[in-house]
Design a protein around this motif. Sequence first.
Motif, PDB file in Angstrom:
ATOM      1  N   ILE A   1      -6.145   4.100  -2.155  1.00 45.13           N
ATOM      2  CA  ILE A   1      -5.057   4.918  -2.483  1.00 45.13           C
ATOM      3  C   ILE A   1      -5.297   5.596  -3.960  1.00 45.13           C
ATOM      4  O   ILE A   1      -4.540   6.489  -4.083  1.00 45.13           O
ATOM      5  CB  ILE A   1      -3.894   3.620  -2.864  1.00 45.13           C
TER       6      ILE A   1
ATOM      7  N   ALA B   1       0.820  -1.408   0.026  1.00 39.95           N
ATOM      8  CA  ALA B   1       0.019  -0.034  -0.097  1.00 39.95           C
ATOM      9  C   ALA B   1       1.044   1.400   0.199  1.00 39.95           C
ATOM     10  O   ALA B   1       0.314   2.119  -0.980  1.00 39.95           O
ATOM     11  CB  ALA B   1      -0.814   0.150   1.369  1.00 39.95           C
TER      12      ALA B   1
ATOM     13  N   GLY C   1      -4.210   9.322  -3.304  1.00 45.29           N
ATOM     14  CA  GLY C   1      -2.789   9.831  -3.975  1.00 45.29           C
ATOM     15  C   GLY C   1      -3.053  10.717  -4.778  1.00 45.29           C
ATOM     16  O   GLY C   1      -2.304  12.069  -4.683  1.00 45.29           O
TER      17      GLY C   1
ATOM     18  N   LEU D   1       0.838   4.200  -2.797  1.00 39.77           N
ATOM     19  CA  LEU D   1       0.546   5.524  -2.521  1.00 39.77           C
ATOM     20  C   LEU D   1       1.434   6.561  -3.094  1.00 39.77           C
ATOM     21  O   LEU D   1       1.262   7.560  -3.563  1.00 39.77           O
ATOM     22  CB  LEU D   1       0.050   5.824  -0.983  1.00 39.77           C
ATOM     23  N   TRP D   2       2.645   6.407  -2.808  1.00 37.71           N
ATOM     24  CA  TRP D   2       3.731   7.012  -3.204  1.00 37.71           C
ATOM     25  C   TRP D   2       3.634   7.037  -4.735  1.00 37.71           C
ATOM     26  O   TRP D   2       4.097   8.337  -5.356  1.00 37.71           O
ATOM     27  CB  TRP D   2       5.083   6.514  -2.742  1.00 37.71           C
TER      28      TRP D   2
ATOM     29  N   GLU E   1       1.174   6.937  -6.952  1.00 37.14           N
ATOM     30  CA  GLU E   1      -0.056   7.482  -7.214  1.00 37.14           C
ATOM     31  C   GLU E   1       0.255   9.220  -7.004  1.00 37.14           C
ATOM     32  O   GLU E   1      -0.012   9.914  -7.987  1.00 37.14           O
ATOM     33  CB  GLU E   1      -1.190   7.288  -6.360  1.00 37.14           C
TER      34      GLU E   1
END
Length: 302
Positions: free
Chosen positions: A266, A179, A270, A183-184, A186
């Motif tokens: 996410i 996850a 994101g 997230l990073w 996105e």
Amino acid sequence: MKKVSILGKEQKSEHIWNVDEERKEHSNPTTFSELLGLNELFSLKVWKASVAELVGTAVLVFAIDTIVISSYETKTNVPHLIMAILISITVAILLLASYPVSGGHINPAITFSAALVGIVTLSRAVIYILAQCVGAVLGALALKAMVNSTIEETFSLGGCTLTVISPGPNGPIIVGIGAAQGLWLEILCTFVVLWASVWMAFDHSQAQALGSVIVLSIVGIVVGLLVFVSATVTGAKGYTWAGMNPARCFGEALVRGGHHWYGHWIFWVGPTIACVAFYLYTKIIPRQHCHTVGSNMISSTL
């Protein structure tokens, strides 16, 4: 002086995504209703424009997911590259097709950013995002109706997934990314799209100098590059590429269900963080751009 004034007027043009002349009337909102643009909730013109967002997003989802599936089905050593090139072309064409009607967002991240920087009202943004989500669902349903169950299971309808559950010798195997990594990706990929390409459409000087065809084509190219980079850098078979479009991810998750909902937040959080970061960037940079010679020099003379 008149000659210069006329020339200045001729060189003036709208932002690529400034879709309504009436927005000029609300440049200095004095009431809460004007600030939110609540009058646009009852504007037939805005709702008609949202149809272009709905259709554009539906075609986008169907086309991109088909590209994902066909790229991996093709016997080639570089499926990511083929996928990125085809997606670049597709995104550019769809933006060019829809922008004369609605502004050509077909992505909640672009719509939200446009609202933050004041190009569209918050009310118009809400209408557009709802239309985009509905369109994404319709596009995913169209794809589901066409592919067989084997393709659907193998490629997860080409959807936004952090992981894919595949059969193994000792039971199901979950492959993909975590996850935090998702997230990073996105956040960074969406911010790069906004910063490296969409900003050209938001910025009056660049939009005027380059023209809509070039600007929207650059958006498609940047999206394609980020698709290739995000799909390659992870090296995970269960992860296709950064979504960068919450509506697209929502449509596939709603139609397909199951593990598509795992980490679905996410694909919304994101891009939202990226939009806010992009907005802060637009507030920090100087308002006057020294890289444009023509229009700024003429306007300063008037």
